[in-house]
Design a protein around this motif. Structure first.
Motif, short mmCIF file in Angstrom:
data_model
loop_
_atom_site.label_atom_id
_atom_site.label_comp_id
_atom_site.label_asym_id
_atom_site.label_seq_id
_atom_site.Cartn_x
_atom_site.Cartn_y
_atom_site.Cartn_z
N VAL A 108 1.88 6.52 -16.79
CA VAL A 108 2.32 5.25 -16.72
C VAL A 108 2.45 4.14 -14.87
O VAL A 108 2.39 3.46 -14.51
N PHE A 109 2.90 5.89 -14.63
CA PHE A 109 2.48 5.66 -13.05
C PHE A 109 1.55 5.15 -12.40
O PHE A 109 2.28 4.69 -11.30
N ALA A 110 0.43 5.98 -12.48
CA ALA A 110 -0.70 5.70 -12.08
C ALA A 110 -1.23 4.45 -12.33
O ALA A 110 -1.42 3.10 -11.45
N GLY A 111 -0.91 3.57 -13.53
CA GLY A 111 -1.20 2.39 -13.76
C GLY A 111 -0.48 1.55 -13.13
O GLY A 111 -0.48 0.57 -12.51
N LEU A 112 1.17 1.67 -12.56
CA LEU A 112 1.77 0.85 -12.03
C LEU A 112 1.46 1.04 -10.35
O LEU A 112 1.50 -0.13 -10.00
N ALA A 113 1.19 1.88 -9.98
CA ALA A 113 0.25 2.13 -8.48
C ALA A 113 -0.76 1.23 -8.43
O ALA A 113 -1.20 0.45 -7.09
N VAL A 114 -1.15 1.07 -9.59
CA VAL A 114 -2.85 0.29 -9.65
C VAL A 114 -2.56 -0.89 -9.57
O VAL A 114 -2.41 -1.96 -8.62
N LYS A 115 -1.69 -2.04 -10.32
CA LYS A 115 -0.97 -3.09 -10.60
C LYS A 115 -0.13 -3.53 -9.23
O LYS A 115 -0.80 -4.55 -8.77
N ILE A 121 0.67 -0.94 0.29
CA ILE A 121 -0.09 -0.25 0.13
C ILE A 121 0.73 1.01 0.16
O ILE A 121 0.55 2.03 -0.96
N GLY A 122 2.23 1.27 0.89
CA GLY A 122 2.77 2.49 0.96
C GLY A 122 3.62 2.70 -0.05
O GLY A 122 3.90 3.63 -1.19
N GLY A 123 3.95 1.53 -1.29
CA GLY A 123 4.32 2.11 -2.57
C GLY A 123 3.04 1.93 -3.90
O GLY A 123 3.66 2.76 -4.91
N ALA A 124 2.32 2.03 -3.33
CA ALA A 124 1.02 2.39 -4.88
C ALA A 124 0.99 4.15 -4.54
O ALA A 124 0.64 4.48 -5.23
N LEU A 125 0.48 4.22 -2.89
CA LEU A 125 0.35 5.08 -3.04
C LEU A 125 1.22 6.10 -3.10
O LEU A 125 1.21 7.52 -3.34
N TYR A 126 3.04 5.72 -3.19
CA TYR A 126 4.03 6.81 -3.34
C TYR A 126 3.94 6.58 -4.87
O TYR A 126 4.16 7.94 -5.40
#
Length: 206
Positions: A193-200, A78-83
């Motif tokens: 792309v960053f947003a997509g990586l966050a969701v992934k 979750i921390g990584g996704a939020l970042y």
């Protein structure tokens, strides 16, 4: 300490794994296209520096905690996704003149730290190292901790080589595409792309 065949197999596997599409090389690709090869190379250095932490986590047994504890895994995930979501927001809302401004030493430091955090806060990297590195360790050939450290270093060099090539190639493509308002568009796309990586990352399971 290692047989030649073991080292050859490990390095070959590491190079192929670094080439396989994943969050890290997609992150480097998006950064290099949007901001240039130097930005991609500095991000690469940050990502590879983060591998020191994961190697240490395996050597010291911390990675086992992440594997066994759903809470620890979820906190990192979750921390990584939020970042990543925050990075996406920063890029998408930034003024156009900021996106096309020349890089400074301060922004390079920020890119490096961004790469470090991006890598450290992905629990799948620790779990991958926990599953991958021990396969090439032979307790009969000396210190297990030292062997894991050497293997981790070799993996970092392999990733640095592959990601470096991606940075240089993507940087050249980006230099052509960034003409006119292309740079702003590419930066906006990198935010996506960053947003997509966050969701992934948020959807990753142990």
């Amino acid at each position: 300490m290692f047989e030649s065949a073991t080292l050859l197999l490990f390095v070959s596997s590491s190079l192929l794994l670094a080439l396989a599409p994943g969050p890290d090389n997609l992150f480097v690709l998006a950064t290099s296209i949007a901001r240039g090869a130097v930005a991609g190379l500095i991000t690469t250095l940050g990502l590879c520096s983060g591998l020191f932490v994961h190697t240490g986590a395996v050597a010291l047994g911390v990675a086992v905690l992440i594997q066994e504890s759903a809470l620890a895994f979820s906190i990192l995930k979750i921390g990584g996704a939020l970042y990543l979501a925050w990075l996406a927001w920063q890029v998408l809302r930034a003024p156009a003149e900021t996106l096309t401004a020349r890089q400074s030493s301060e922004s390079y430091r920020r890119l490096y730290l961004r790469g470090v955090l991006m890598n450290i806060m992905n629990p799948k990297v620790s779990l991958f190292f926990l599953a991958f590195l021990p396969q090439f360790v032979n307790p009969a050939q000396g210190s297990v901790t030292l062997q894991i450290g050497i293997l981790g270093l070799l993996f970092m060099v392999s990733a640095l080589l592959v990601f470096g090539i991606i940075s240089l190639a993507a940087g050249k493509i980006g230099a052509f595409l960034r003409r006119g308002r292309g740079g702003v568009i590419l930066n906006r796309l990198s935010g996506v792309v960053f947003a997509g990586l966050a969701v992934k990352l948020l959807l990753v399971e142990r």
